[in-house]
Design an enzyme around this catalytic site. Structure first.
Site, PDB file in Angstrom:
ATOM      1  N   ARG A 173       0.812  -1.218   0.000  1.00  0.00           N
ATOM      2  CA  ARG A 173       0.000   0.000   0.000  1.00  0.00           C
ATOM      3  C   ARG A 173       0.843   1.264   0.000  1.00  0.00           C
ATOM      4  O   ARG A 173       0.309   2.380  -0.062  1.00  0.00           O
ATOM      5  CB  ARG A 173      -0.909   0.021   1.243  1.00  0.00           C
ATOM      6  CG  ARG A 173      -1.861  -1.159   1.357  1.00  0.00           C
ATOM      7  CD  ARG A 173      -2.545  -1.196   2.713  1.00  0.00           C
ATOM      8  NE  ARG A 173      -3.465  -0.090   2.898  1.00  0.00           N
ATOM      9  CZ  ARG A 173      -4.787  -0.185   2.792  1.00  0.00           C
ATOM     10  NH1 ARG A 173      -5.347  -1.352   2.495  1.00  0.00           N
ATOM     11  NH2 ARG A 173      -5.564   0.849   2.970  1.00  0.00           N
TER      12      ARG A 173
ATOM     13  N   TYR B 260       0.580   4.403  -2.440  1.00  0.00           N
ATOM     14  CA  TYR B 260      -0.481   5.373  -2.179  1.00  0.00           C
ATOM     15  C   TYR B 260      -0.214   6.143  -0.885  1.00  0.00           C
ATOM     16  O   TYR B 260      -0.205   7.382  -0.875  1.00  0.00           O
ATOM     17  CB  TYR B 260      -1.821   4.650  -2.086  1.00  0.00           C
ATOM     18  CG  TYR B 260      -3.007   5.561  -1.933  1.00  0.00           C
ATOM     19  CD1 TYR B 260      -3.422   6.384  -2.979  1.00  0.00           C
ATOM     20  CD2 TYR B 260      -3.742   5.593  -0.750  1.00  0.00           C
ATOM     21  CE1 TYR B 260      -4.516   7.212  -2.843  1.00  0.00           C
ATOM     22  CE2 TYR B 260      -4.843   6.415  -0.606  1.00  0.00           C
ATOM     23  CZ  TYR B 260      -5.240   7.229  -1.657  1.00  0.00           C
ATOM     24  OH  TYR B 260      -6.329   8.060  -1.515  1.00  0.00           O
TER      25      TYR B 260
ATOM     26  N   GLU C 256       2.570   6.553   1.031  1.00  0.00           N
ATOM     27  CA  GLU C 256       3.759   7.401   1.053  1.00  0.00           C
ATOM     28  C   GLU C 256       3.704   8.468  -0.041  1.00  0.00           C
ATOM     29  O   GLU C 256       4.245   9.562   0.113  1.00  0.00           O
ATOM     30  CB  GLU C 256       5.022   6.558   0.900  1.00  0.00           C
ATOM     31  CG  GLU C 256       5.277   5.605   2.068  1.00  0.00           C
ATOM     32  CD  GLU C 256       5.749   6.318   3.338  1.00  0.00           C
ATOM     33  OE1 GLU C 256       5.319   7.468   3.591  1.00  0.00           O
ATOM     34  OE2 GLU C 256       6.524   5.713   4.086  1.00  0.00           O
TER      35      GLU C 256
ATOM     36  N   LYS D  94       0.996  10.060  -0.946  1.00  0.00           N
ATOM     37  CA  LYS D  94       0.170  11.132  -0.392  1.00  0.00           C
ATOM     38  C   LYS D  94       0.907  11.886   0.717  1.00  0.00           C
ATOM     39  O   LYS D  94       0.751  13.112   0.865  1.00  0.00           O
ATOM     40  CB  LYS D  94      -1.137  10.553   0.142  1.00  0.00           C
ATOM     41  CG  LYS D  94      -2.115  10.094  -0.922  1.00  0.00           C
ATOM     42  CD  LYS D  94      -2.740  11.266  -1.657  1.00  0.00           C
ATOM     43  CE  LYS D  94      -3.911  10.831  -2.515  1.00  0.00           C
ATOM     44  NZ  LYS D  94      -4.590  11.959  -3.196  1.00  0.00           N
TER      45      LYS D  94
ATOM     46  N   GLN E  48     -12.687  -5.158  12.452  1.00  0.00           N
ATOM     47  CA  GLN E  48     -11.986  -3.917  12.131  1.00  0.00           C
ATOM     48  C   GLN E  48     -13.013  -2.838  11.779  1.00  0.00           C
ATOM     49  O   GLN E  48     -14.091  -3.136  11.290  1.00  0.00           O
ATOM     50  CB  GLN E  48     -10.969  -4.116  11.007  1.00  0.00           C
ATOM     51  CG  GLN E  48     -11.534  -4.444   9.643  1.00  0.00           C
ATOM     52  CD  GLN E  48     -11.700  -5.928   9.413  1.00  0.00           C
ATOM     53  OE1 GLN E  48     -12.030  -6.686  10.323  1.00  0.00           O
ATOM     54  NE2 GLN E  48     -11.485  -6.352   8.173  1.00  0.00           N
TER      55      GLN E  48
ATOM     56  N   PRO F 124      -5.477  -1.283   7.815  1.00  0.00           N
ATOM     57  CA  PRO F 124      -5.671  -0.711   9.143  1.00  0.00           C
ATOM     58  C   PRO F 124      -6.761  -1.422   9.933  1.00  0.00           C
ATOM     59  O   PRO F 124      -7.794  -1.804   9.374  1.00  0.00           O
ATOM     60  CB  PRO F 124      -6.067   0.741   8.851  1.00  0.00           C
ATOM     61  CG  PRO F 124      -5.593   0.997   7.465  1.00  0.00           C
ATOM     62  CD  PRO F 124      -5.702  -0.306   6.747  1.00  0.00           C
TER      63      PRO F 124
ATOM     64  N   GLN G  86      -8.264   0.002  12.647  1.00  0.00           N
ATOM     65  CA  GLN G  86      -9.218   1.019  13.065  1.00  0.00           C
ATOM     66  C   GLN G  86      -9.011   2.279  12.230  1.00  0.00           C
ATOM     67  O   GLN G  86      -7.895   2.599  11.839  1.00  0.00           O
ATOM     68  CB  GLN G  86      -9.028   1.384  14.543  1.00  0.00           C
ATOM     69  CG  GLN G  86      -9.378   0.283  15.526  1.00  0.00           C
ATOM     70  CD  GLN G  86      -9.122   0.741  16.958  1.00  0.00           C
ATOM     71  OE1 GLN G  86      -8.024   1.160  17.301  1.00  0.00           O
ATOM     72  NE2 GLN G  86     -10.147   0.663  17.788  1.00  0.00           N
ATOM     73  N   ARG G  87     -10.107   2.975  11.995  1.00  0.00           N
ATOM     74  CA  ARG G  87     -10.006   4.226  11.262  1.00  0.00           C
ATOM     75  C   ARG G  87     -11.181   5.100  11.680  1.00  0.00           C
ATOM     76  O   ARG G  87     -12.330   4.766  11.421  1.00  0.00           O
ATOM     77  CB  ARG G  87     -10.011   3.952   9.765  1.00  0.00           C
ATOM     78  CG  ARG G  87      -9.760   5.156   8.879  1.00  0.00           C
ATOM     79  CD  ARG G  87      -8.418   5.812   9.098  1.00  0.00           C
ATOM     80  NE  ARG G  87      -7.268   4.972   8.888  1.00  0.00           N
ATOM     81  CZ  ARG G  87      -6.806   4.556   7.709  1.00  0.00           C
ATOM     82  NH1 ARG G  87      -7.441   4.865   6.611  1.00  0.00           N
ATOM     83  NH2 ARG G  87      -5.709   3.840   7.639  1.00  0.00           N
TER      84      ARG G  87
END
Length: 319
Positions: A142, A145, A147, A149, A209, A274, A276-277
């Site tokens: 991933r 995308y 890094e 950004k 998650q 991830p 959690q978000r």
């Protein structure tokens, strides 16, 4: 005041909704897209408007136009698309930002970067606020995308410090709504398409998650509010819905709303996904007087209606 506004990635999911909102506000809009993930169908309703212009262009190459404001929305945002050509994804974020920032410097345009919650990586801080520097794997699948950004944000703030450019940085959390692609690969579109076609709903991991889902109209309103702030306000500012849902809760809600008989299948969690978000949107509330107003069930119902129509148009079976 009527402005000439450039939207890169303007034929994409978010970009097309933004273009429509800006046209409704009586601005002139130049929509630039290379149509890698964007589609002319997304802006078809705007093509007859004299204040709308569509240009095929890849921002990894310089662009020479005259504009007052720039929304830099260009970059594939779903894992399927940005991992297909990871080098090009990085180029879009880095080379693309350099080119668009150079344009903004030349014409002295205010410029907004559509950054992402992915800059926080797999976070150790919950919820995530803008002071958190993140926990990102720099060499994982991933990374192109995430890094890319992060580097784009660096470039924006360096142009601010070095050239006194008027910049805005929005960190966008999970957003959904009409005009997402059938093969988008993101969880909301995946679940809805699977439910409508009677296929098993695929959950990666144990379903515990979490994500926080913001309807596209709310998100676009936040972007415009951020652009309209004074030059002293740069961000980064989180834009997203602070209400958190597990993947299992999302799947069960979509099954209920579609009256689907789909079962649920569990598969291994992808690398660096991830756990959690959830955004802390205190800064957006205080600075922009912004908060999401569309609840998840309402937004999902609108999105389900869109995909139901799209699937029928494509001649695919619908439950």
């Amino acid at each position: 005041m009527r402005k000439r506004i450039l939207v890169t990635g303007g034929a994409g999911f978010l970009g097309s909704h933004l273009c429509a909102k800006l046209i409704d506000a009586k601005h002139d809009v130049l929509c630039v897209d290379n149509f890698y993930t964007g589609s002319k169908d997304n802006v078809r309703g705007l093509l007859k408007c004299s204040r709308f212009e569509l240009m095929r262009h890849d921002i990894t190459f310089p662009l020479y136009v005259e504009v007052d404001e720039i929304y830099n929305m260009a970059c594939p945002a779903s894992p399927i698309h940005y991992q297909y050509d990871p080098v090009q994804t990085t180029k879009t974020s880095v080379h693309g930002s350099i080119n668009i920032l150079g344009l903004a410097k030349r014409v002295r345009a205010k410029i907004l970067q559509a950054s992402t919650s992915e800059v926080y990586g797999d976070p150790e801080v919950h919820p995530q606020d803008e002071t958190y520097w993140g926990r990102v794997n720099p060499i994982g699948p991933r990374s192109c995308y995430d890094e890319g950004k992060r580097c784009a944000e660096t470039l924006f703030f360096d142009y601010r410090r070095q050239h006194s450019l008027s910049i805005k940085v929005a960190r966008i959390f999970n957003t959904y709504g009409p005009r997402m692609q059938l093969n988008d690969g993101r969880v909301v579109s995946n679940f809805i398409v699977q439910a409508l076609t009677g296929r098993p709903i695929t959950i990666y991991g144990d379903g515990k998650q979490t994500r926080s889902f913001c309807y596209v109209d709310d998100l676009v309103d936040g972007l415009v509010r951020l652009m309209d702030t004074s030059d002293e306000i740069t961000g980064p500012i989180n834009l997203g819905n602070p209400f958190e849902f597990t993947m299992m809760e999302l799947a069960e809600t979509i099954i209920e709303l579609t009256a689907s008989r789909s079962s649920i299948e569990f598969k291994a969690l992808p690398a660096d996904d991830p756990k959690q978000r959830k955004p802390d949107i205190s800064r957006a509330r205080d600075t922009l007087a912004w908060h999401p107003s569309i609840e998840l069930r309402d937004g999902l119902s609108r999105t389900i209606e869109y995909f139901d129509t799209l699937l029928c148009t494509e001649g695919l079976s619908v439950t």
